[in-house]
Design a protein around this motif. Structure first.
Motif: not given
Length: 423
Positions: A143-149, A168-179, A183-191
């Motif tokens: 359950i914890l793994l599924a929630r984390r992913l 178009a507001r960047p959120r700058r949130r990171r989740y500790g999962i490199p992949e 994606v989050a960094e790319v979305l922030d850059t696009s924002a």
């Protein structure tokens, strides 16, 4: 997706536990039975030696003494003269037996089969309990793994939807999962790029409208003079009137462009209860600040209404909160107040503030005091101007930013002045 990850992870864990637990149960059962059989063989061999001692003295073995020494066994002893002695109580039901024989003595030892079976069941119950405990732990971990992913993916989907609606507001949130972080960094850059493009398009439309208005006005005046001067050539008058109509149509188009330049396409300014927007932003940002050991405090006047685009207000507040998170420290205070002409929202913290050399140009493009992009405050001020408001740095140390929005009464009066035109 969360359900599939949960079921697949749980299935792998349960399969691994069963593949280990079932063979273990079989091995333990076999060991218990083999150990019981071997123990009976050893006991029978030992009893022969005990019986030989009194026989060597010309005495018969004492069944009572043997029974006290082996209380859970039923023992049969065949003596050299052919007689048989028994020790212990006869065991009803199925028994497990072992026999040891010498030249003239035979000892048979019996043990209740139920005792061995009960011992096997106790061990199997222990193994089953461990299996259930392992399954429970595997379920919790799954359950914890599924929630984390899945939670980061849901968050990224929400971010993508917000970009699609123009927020178009960047959120700058990171989740500790490199992949996922990539994606989050790319979305922030696009924002940032989308916000920059929107701001550039508004600036271009505003500049183009302003530059076209003056020559079109002059053209309109010249055409009016031409029409008035044409006393008798009907053709000149007709063509002049047609040109005048075209010029007026072009003026209307420019006015539409100017209106679009003043209002972002993400929404028009409307009377908005700012408490709801502020509470939504506090609710969104409070967990992020809490992870940094910081708090958000709201004070000031309540139930204020201003003329603003709700999404613009959300983006401006989010930019200021993000700026405080990145560059400030301590408790962040959001204060609301009402002035004669404006509704004001102030955002301040307890950090070191803005350096004097940056205070005067903090809202300029690409200006940042800590290695940032320098676009956040620039875009926030542009959004404030869209709705006729302004964003100011009212205090440098510690930093306090104030967003001045139009009151409903002031917006109504300004609209009436625009509709009535100059006197």
């Amino acid at each position: 997706m969360r359900r599939r990850i949960l079921l697949s992870t749980l299935g792998v864990a349960v399969t691994a536990i069963l593949l280990l637990g079932i063979p273990l149960a079989w091995v333990v059962s076999k060991l218990i039975y083999d150990d019981a059989k071997q123990s009976l063989n050893i006991t029978a061999a030992g009893l022969i030696k005990e019986v030989e001692v009194p026989l060597g003295r010309g005495e018969r073995p004492d069944p009572g003494q043997i029974a006290r020494a082996y209380p859970h066994l039923y023992i049969e002893i065949r003596l050299p003269d052919g007689s048989t002695e028994t020790a212990g109580r006869a065991i009803p039901g199925e028994t497990m037996s072992a026999t040891s024989t010498t030249d003239d003595i035979t000892v048979t030892v019996h043990r209740a089969y139920a005792e061995v079976r009960d011992e096997v069941l106790r061990q199997l119950l222990l193994i089953a309990s461990l299996i259930l405990l392992g399954v429970a732990i595997a379920t919790v971990l799954a359950i914890l793994l599924a929630r984390r992913l899945t939670l980061p993916l849901v968050d990224l989907v929400e971010t993508a939807e917000r970009l699609g609606t123009g927020n178009a507001r960047p959120r700058r949130r990171r989740y500790g999962i490199p992949e996922v972080d990539t994606v989050a960094e790319v979305l922030d850059t696009s924002a940032v790029r989308i916000a920059d493009l929107l701001a550039s398009s508004r600036e271009f439309a505003s500049d183009a409208s302003h530059q076209l208005r003056t020559p079109l006005t002059a053209l309109t005046m010249r055409l009016e003079e031409m029409v008035e001067a044409a006393d008798y050539p009907d053709v000149v008058r007709e063509e002049g009137q047609a040109a005048l109509a075209q010029a007026e149509r072009l003026v209307a188009v420019v006015e539409q462009l100017l209106a679009r330049a003043k209002h972002d396409r993400t929404g028009q300014a409307v009377p908005t209860a700012i408490d709801l927007v502020i509470e939504q932003q506090i609710e969104e940002w409070r967990p992020i600040f809490a992870r940094e050991g910081r708090a958000i405090h709201l004070e000031g006047d309540a139930d204020l209404v201003s003329v603003v685009t709700p999404s613009c207000l959300s983006q401006i507040l989010a930019t200021l909160l993000d700026n405080s998170l990145m560059h400030g420290s301590g408790t962040v205070t959001l204060a609301t107040r009402l002035t004669r002409q404006n509704v004001v929202v102030e955002v301040g913290d307890e950090g070191p503030g803005v350096a004097p050399e940056l205070a005067k140009k903090i809202f300029e493009r690409s200006v940042s005091g800590a290695g940032g992009t320098g676009l956040g405050l620039y875009l926030a001020r542009s959004l404030a101007a869209v709705d006729g408001g302004r964003l100011e740095l009212v205090q440098a140390r510690p930093a306090v930013f104030a967003f001045f929005m139009r009151r409903r009464e002031e917006a109504r009066l300004a609209h009436e002045r625009v509709v009535s035109g100059p006197v």
